[in-house]
Design an enzyme around this catalytic site. Structure first.
Site, PDB file in Angstrom:
ATOM      1  N   ASP A  45       8.828   3.035   0.844  1.00  0.00           N
ATOM      2  CA  ASP A  45       8.236   2.266  -0.250  1.00  0.00           C
ATOM      3  C   ASP A  45       7.244   3.093  -1.060  1.00  0.00           C
ATOM      4  O   ASP A  45       7.070   2.874  -2.258  1.00  0.00           O
ATOM      5  CB  ASP A  45       7.549   1.009   0.300  1.00  0.00           C
ATOM      6  CG  ASP A  45       8.551  -0.089   0.634  1.00  0.00           C
ATOM      7  OD1 ASP A  45       9.722   0.031   0.222  1.00  0.00           O
ATOM      8  OD2 ASP A  45       8.168  -1.064   1.310  1.00  0.00           O
ATOM      9  N   GLU A 123       0.022  -4.334  -5.864  1.00  0.00           N
ATOM     10  CA  GLU A 123      -1.272  -4.988  -5.998  1.00  0.00           C
ATOM     11  C   GLU A 123      -2.281  -4.116  -6.708  1.00  0.00           C
ATOM     12  O   GLU A 123      -2.079  -2.912  -6.903  1.00  0.00           O
ATOM     13  CB  GLU A 123      -1.833  -5.379  -4.623  1.00  0.00           C
ATOM     14  CG  GLU A 123      -2.377  -4.233  -3.791  1.00  0.00           C
ATOM     15  CD  GLU A 123      -1.349  -3.477  -2.998  1.00  0.00           C
ATOM     16  OE1 GLU A 123      -1.310  -2.229  -3.138  1.00  0.00           O
ATOM     17  OE2 GLU A 123      -0.576  -4.107  -2.249  1.00  0.00           O
ATOM     18  N   ARG A 148     -19.269 -12.495  -3.387  1.00  0.00           N
ATOM     19  CA  ARG A 148     -19.988 -11.409  -2.725  1.00  0.00           C
ATOM     20  C   ARG A 148     -19.201 -11.012  -1.490  1.00  0.00           C
ATOM     21  O   ARG A 148     -18.827 -11.862  -0.685  1.00  0.00           O
ATOM     22  CB  ARG A 148     -21.400 -11.847  -2.330  1.00  0.00           C
ATOM     23  CG  ARG A 148     -22.332 -12.106  -3.500  1.00  0.00           C
ATOM     24  CD  ARG A 148     -23.657 -12.670  -3.009  1.00  0.00           C
ATOM     25  NE  ARG A 148     -24.634 -12.787  -4.088  1.00  0.00           N
ATOM     26  CZ  ARG A 148     -24.712 -13.828  -4.917  1.00  0.00           C
ATOM     27  NH1 ARG A 148     -23.854 -14.843  -4.777  1.00  0.00           N
ATOM     28  NH2 ARG A 148     -25.630 -13.859  -5.872  1.00  0.00           N
ATOM     29  N   ASP A 150     -16.721  -7.412   0.319  1.00  0.00           N
ATOM     30  CA  ASP A 150     -16.261  -6.022   0.233  1.00  0.00           C
ATOM     31  C   ASP A 150     -15.402  -5.765  -0.998  1.00  0.00           C
ATOM     32  O   ASP A 150     -15.359  -4.645  -1.508  1.00  0.00           O
ATOM     33  CB  ASP A 150     -15.468  -5.649   1.489  1.00  0.00           C
ATOM     34  CG  ASP A 150     -16.368  -5.446   2.696  1.00  0.00           C
ATOM     35  OD1 ASP A 150     -17.604  -5.497   2.526  1.00  0.00           O
ATOM     36  OD2 ASP A 150     -15.842  -5.240   3.804  1.00  0.00           O
ATOM     37  N   TYR A 163      -0.727  -5.096   1.398  1.00  0.00           N
ATOM     38  CA  TYR A 163      -2.147  -5.240   1.739  1.00  0.00           C
ATOM     39  C   TYR A 163      -2.569  -6.708   1.790  1.00  0.00           C
ATOM     40  O   TYR A 163      -3.373  -7.111   2.635  1.00  0.00           O
ATOM     41  CB  TYR A 163      -2.986  -4.469   0.722  1.00  0.00           C
ATOM     42  CG  TYR A 163      -4.450  -4.330   1.085  1.00  0.00           C
ATOM     43  CD1 TYR A 163      -4.860  -4.246   2.409  1.00  0.00           C
ATOM     44  CD2 TYR A 163      -5.427  -4.274   0.095  1.00  0.00           C
ATOM     45  CE1 TYR A 163      -6.192  -4.105   2.745  1.00  0.00           C
ATOM     46  CE2 TYR A 163      -6.772  -4.135   0.421  1.00  0.00           C
ATOM     47  CZ  TYR A 163      -7.143  -4.051   1.746  1.00  0.00           C
ATOM     48  OH  TYR A 163      -8.466  -3.916   2.073  1.00  0.00           O
ATOM     49  N   ASN A 164      -2.015  -7.509   0.900  1.00  0.00           N
ATOM     50  CA  ASN A 164      -2.323  -8.938   0.871  1.00  0.00           C
ATOM     51  C   ASN A 164      -2.106  -9.594   2.231  1.00  0.00           C
ATOM     52  O   ASN A 164      -2.910 -10.419   2.675  1.00  0.00           O
ATOM     53  CB  ASN A 164      -1.459  -9.622  -0.191  1.00  0.00           C
ATOM     54  CG  ASN A 164      -1.463 -11.132  -0.084  1.00  0.00           C
ATOM     55  OD1 ASN A 164      -2.365 -11.808  -0.542  1.00  0.00           O
ATOM     56  ND2 ASN A 164      -0.413 -11.686   0.522  1.00  0.00           N
ATOM     57  N   SER A 166      -2.260  -8.253   5.219  1.00  0.00           N
ATOM     58  CA  SER A 166      -3.283  -7.855   6.185  1.00  0.00           C
ATOM     59  C   SER A 166      -4.611  -8.552   5.924  1.00  0.00           C
ATOM     60  O   SER A 166      -5.459  -8.640   6.813  1.00  0.00           O
ATOM     61  CB  SER A 166      -3.476  -6.336   6.153  1.00  0.00           C
ATOM     62  OG  SER A 166      -4.062  -5.921   4.936  1.00  0.00           O
ATOM     63  N   ALA A 185     -13.502  -9.594   3.211  1.00  0.00           N
ATOM     64  CA  ALA A 185     -14.776  -9.807   3.911  1.00  0.00           C
ATOM     65  C   ALA A 185     -15.834 -10.441   3.017  1.00  0.00           C
ATOM     66  O   ALA A 185     -16.881  -9.852   2.744  1.00  0.00           O
ATOM     67  CB  ALA A 185     -15.285  -8.482   4.482  1.00  0.00           C
TER      68      ALA A 185
END
Length: 264
Positions: A45, A123, A148, A150, A163-164, A166, A185
């Protein structure tokens, strides 16, 4: 028909590329890496994403094909053993075009600097360049929340498996023209609150991230990550452009999900 083949660069992928070029030599096929009609990616990918961005200005004229020389990918679904069969099918033009939605990211800066626009297949993420990450999230010109944490991730339907996933986001079928925002986070206590859930936006919705204090952000678009300074606004929307795949066989999206995350 004009075609080009890109390779991951390892010995196995490079050899397969040369063998396929030799195979196409037996047909009325022209190798053209400037204006190809078919782009074949050999690797995974990551290789496919690089090929996509190489030709993102010509998406309407191109159909993409992915061959995986490692693990099964969401964009690379052909196996090396099927390469000879694929050459014949491509040469005969026996394929259907399947289209997936893309994400448009617009970064606006302070006075005197032109805005930048990016296209993502998977993404786009936004993080602070070092200090606390604090932005106002505005949906269709209506203030939604002050985030607020990461960072934030906006993904395409096909990108929700990357990534979404995870980050705890939902998986979306690529036939849905939408985008999904997930938190990284987030800070939630008696003073600060966020929605705390992934948000799915339909086509024509615009999500704006507006800096509260720090205006320097690390913004990624697929595998590209750049530090942007003096950012005034980051806008996300479903792009009017789409990526087109050349499909020769049925490989349903949910079968792909099953084989990748449950069992092969």
């Amino acid at each position: 028909m004009k075609y080009m083949i890109t390779s991951k660069g390892d010995e196995k992928s490079d050899l397969l590329r040369l063998n396929m070029i030799a195979g196409f030599g037996e047909y009325d096929m022209e190798y053209d890496d400037v204006e190809p009609e078919i782009v074949i990616s050999i690797g995974g990918d990551g290789t496919f994403l690089s090929a996509f961005h190489q030709y993102e200005e010509r998406l309407d004229e191109i159909a993409f094909i992915g061959i995986h020389t490692g693990h099964l990918g969401f964009y690379a679904d052909w196996r090396p053993a099927e390469a000879n069969k694929l050459v014949k099918l491509v040469a005969k033009g026996e394929y259907q075009k399947v289209s997936y939605p893309l994400l448009k990211t617009t970064v606006k800066y302070g006075i005197g600097k032109k805005e930048a626009t990016y296209l993502a297949l998977n993404e786009s993420t936004v993080k602070s360049s070092g200090g606390p990450f604090v932005v106002d999230v505005v949906i269709n010109d209506i203030h939604f929340e002050r985030f607020r944490g990461d960072g934030l991730c906006m993904s395409t339907p096909s990108g929700t498996t990357a990534y979404n996933k995870s980050l705890g986001g939902a998986l979306m079928h690529p036939s849905i023209e939408a985008m999904q925002l997930t938190e990284m986070a987030s800070i939630n206590n008696r003073v600060y609150r966020t929605i705390g859930s992934p948000l799915v936006f339909p086509k024509h919705h615009v999500v704006s991230l507006q800096p509260v204090n720090d205006k320097d952000f690390q913004i990624s678009v697929d595998h590209l990550s750049i530090l942007h300074r003096d950012v005034q606004e980051i806008r996300y929307e479903v792009s009017a452009k789409k990526i087109h795949f050349a499909r020769f066989k049925s490989f349903p999206f949910w079968r792909r999900v099953h084989d990748s995350f449950i069992e092969d």
